[in-house]
Write an enzyme that holds these catalytic residues in place. Sequence first.
Site, PDB file in Angstrom:
ATOM      1  N   ASP A  23      42.843  41.188  65.948  1.00 37.49           N
ATOM      2  CA  ASP A  23      43.473  40.639  64.778  1.00 37.49           C
ATOM      3  C   ASP A  23      44.887  41.034  64.824  1.00 37.49           C
ATOM      4  O   ASP A  23      45.366  41.936  65.431  1.00 37.49           O
ATOM      5  CB  ASP A  23      42.777  41.281  63.570  1.00 37.49           C
ATOM      6  N   GLY A  24      45.800  40.072  64.316  1.00 32.11           N
ATOM      7  CA  GLY A  24      47.262  40.425  64.263  1.00 32.11           C
ATOM      8  C   GLY A  24      47.860  39.275  65.312  1.00 32.11           C
ATOM      9  O   GLY A  24      49.304  39.135  65.256  1.00 32.11           O
ATOM     10  N   HIS A  40      47.851  33.864  70.463  1.00 35.85           N
ATOM     11  CA  HIS A  40      46.397  33.994  71.010  1.00 35.85           C
ATOM     12  C   HIS A  40      46.538  34.251  72.376  1.00 35.85           C
ATOM     13  O   HIS A  40      45.700  34.632  73.141  1.00 35.85           O
ATOM     14  CB  HIS A  40      45.617  32.868  70.559  1.00 35.85           C
ATOM     15  N   TRP A  72      36.324  28.411  61.770  1.00 35.63           N
ATOM     16  CA  TRP A  72      36.356  26.861  61.844  1.00 35.63           C
ATOM     17  C   TRP A  72      37.260  26.344  60.618  1.00 35.63           C
ATOM     18  O   TRP A  72      37.801  25.137  60.723  1.00 35.63           O
ATOM     19  CB  TRP A  72      34.894  26.257  61.695  1.00 35.63           C
ATOM     20  N   ARG A  74      40.367  26.929  59.775  1.00 37.50           N
ATOM     21  CA  ARG A  74      41.604  27.006  60.320  1.00 37.50           C
ATOM     22  C   ARG A  74      42.031  25.628  60.424  1.00 37.50           C
ATOM     23  O   ARG A  74      41.312  24.642  60.862  1.00 37.50           O
ATOM     24  CB  ARG A  74      41.996  28.051  61.389  1.00 37.50           C
ATOM     25  N   LEU A 134      30.083  46.551  84.035  1.00 40.49           N
ATOM     26  CA  LEU A 134      30.328  46.264  82.587  1.00 40.49           C
ATOM     27  C   LEU A 134      29.743  45.016  81.941  1.00 40.49           C
ATOM     28  O   LEU A 134      29.816  43.807  82.716  1.00 40.49           O
ATOM     29  CB  LEU A 134      31.886  46.254  82.328  1.00 40.49           C
ATOM     30  N   ARG A 194      39.350  47.957  64.705  1.00 45.32           N
ATOM     31  CA  ARG A 194      40.192  46.495  64.185  1.00 45.32           C
ATOM     32  C   ARG A 194      41.635  46.838  64.311  1.00 45.32           C
ATOM     33  O   ARG A 194      41.970  47.844  63.826  1.00 45.32           O
ATOM     34  CB  ARG A 194      39.876  46.323  62.860  1.00 45.32           C
ATOM     35  N   ARG A 200      38.587  45.910  57.078  1.00 47.16           N
ATOM     36  CA  ARG A 200      37.452  45.614  56.553  1.00 47.16           C
ATOM     37  C   ARG A 200      36.576  45.016  57.672  1.00 47.16           C
ATOM     38  O   ARG A 200      37.445  44.919  58.853  1.00 47.16           O
ATOM     39  CB  ARG A 200      37.737  44.261  55.678  1.00 47.16           C
TER      40      ARG A 200
HETATM   41  C1  FPP Z   1      43.036  37.129  64.979  1.00 39.92           C
HETATM   42  O1  FPP Z   1      44.238  36.947  65.037  1.00 39.92           O
HETATM   43  C2  FPP Z   1      42.650  36.496  66.324  1.00 39.92           C
HETATM   44  C3  FPP Z   1      41.963  35.546  66.586  1.00 39.92           C
HETATM   45  C4  FPP Z   1      41.209  34.662  65.484  1.00 39.92           C
HETATM   46  C5  FPP Z   1      41.597  34.714  68.067  1.00 39.92           C
HETATM   47  C6  FPP Z   1      41.549  35.991  68.954  1.00 39.92           C
HETATM   48  C7  FPP Z   1      41.099  35.415  70.397  1.00 39.92           C
HETATM   49  C8  FPP Z   1      41.766  35.637  71.544  1.00 39.92           C
HETATM   50  C9  FPP Z   1      42.660  36.742  71.544  1.00 39.92           C
HETATM   51  C10 FPP Z   1      41.569  34.721  72.731  1.00 39.92           C
HETATM   52  C11 FPP Z   1      40.440  35.674  73.280  1.00 39.92           C
HETATM   53  C12 FPP Z   1      39.993  34.835  74.529  1.00 39.92           C
HETATM   54  C13 FPP Z   1      38.875  35.505  75.352  1.00 39.92           C
HETATM   55  C14 FPP Z   1      38.552  34.864  76.568  1.00 39.92           C
HETATM   56  C15 FPP Z   1      38.073  36.231  74.687  1.00 39.92           C
HETATM   57  P1  FPP Z   1      44.889  36.107  63.702  1.00 39.92           P
HETATM   58  O2  FPP Z   1      45.274  34.813  63.891  1.00 39.92           O
HETATM   59  O3  FPP Z   1      43.952  36.166  62.515  1.00 39.92           O
HETATM   60  O4  FPP Z   1      46.398  36.965  63.315  1.00 39.92           O
HETATM   61  P2  FPP Z   1      47.120  37.059  61.973  1.00 39.92           P
HETATM   62  O5  FPP Z   1      45.964  37.763  61.206  1.00 39.92           O
HETATM   63  O6  FPP Z   1      48.300  37.911  62.211  1.00 39.92           O
HETATM   64  O7  FPP Z   1      47.228  35.726  61.472  1.00 39.92           O
END
Ligand code: FPP
Length: 247
Positions: A23-24, A40, A72, A74, A134, A194, A200
């Site tokens: 997250d973040g 991302h 979905w 978003r 792994l 997290r 949460r």
């Molecule tokens: C949450 O941050 C993150 C996500 C919803 C996407 C996570 C996905 C990736 C890092 C790509 C992973 C790729 C592979 C191949 C596993 P957020 O967008 O909710 O951040 P925010 O809370 O700061 O808005």
Amino acid sequence: MSDKTYTMENIGKIPVHVSIIMDGNGRWAGERGLDRSAGHAEGVESVRACTEAAVEYGVKYLSLYAFSEENWGRPQAEVDALMLLMFKSMVEELSNFMENGIRFVVLGHREKLSDELNAVIDDCMRKTSGNDRLTLIVFLSYSGKWDILQAAKRYARDLIEHPDEAESMLGMGIDGFDRYLVTAGIPDPDIIIRTSGEMRLSNYLLWQGAYSELLFTDVLWPDFRKDEFLSALRTYSKRDRRYGKVK
Ligand code: FPP
């Protein structure tokens, strides 16, 4: 010794299954005046760093909450960017998975993913299926409530289709039901981490996480690299797991 010098010896007991709610990314990008998708993309570098550290330190399962059923909702442009990123990452990482003995698994509501993405996932899963150093699990279009519901439906279907086995099915315990979850055969996470300060579970591994240790860190996912991963392992090794019993 600097507090950040981690070794196999000073980390202690290594968890079998580490799970992460990444997250973040959006906030990381926002702080830099960048588009959310840049967060991302940077998050993929953290996926790589944590995967490498997991292999190096002998973690057997690393699972990542990459996209929830709720995600979905978003903006379409962000959903599309995320799906493209997953697609590209899988294509690009396949050789890395093979070199490092990584079995790659995607779990979730796969019917909602595009045919193109499902094809590359199937290819990656098939080619890496014999690797055993792994298991890297990516939860895509996943939610804990959805998982429990799909398990209950499949269980009900088995009951209807095999009335001769109804007595033994109705008498089965927790382990029997585990087999209907998408995580069948995968040990429950020892620790769920997290990032980004949120505290949460957001509908993640609700059944499987019943006795997982929880670790919340303020670090945003794109900044969560090897040191943070090893620090989480060390925190885990100091936890006293009692599973509701007295020691
Ligand atoms: C949450 O941050 C993150 C996500 C919803 C996407 C996570 C996905 C990736 C890092 C790509 C992973 C790729 C592979 C191949 C596993 P957020 O967008 O909710 O951040 P925010 O809370 O700061 O808005």
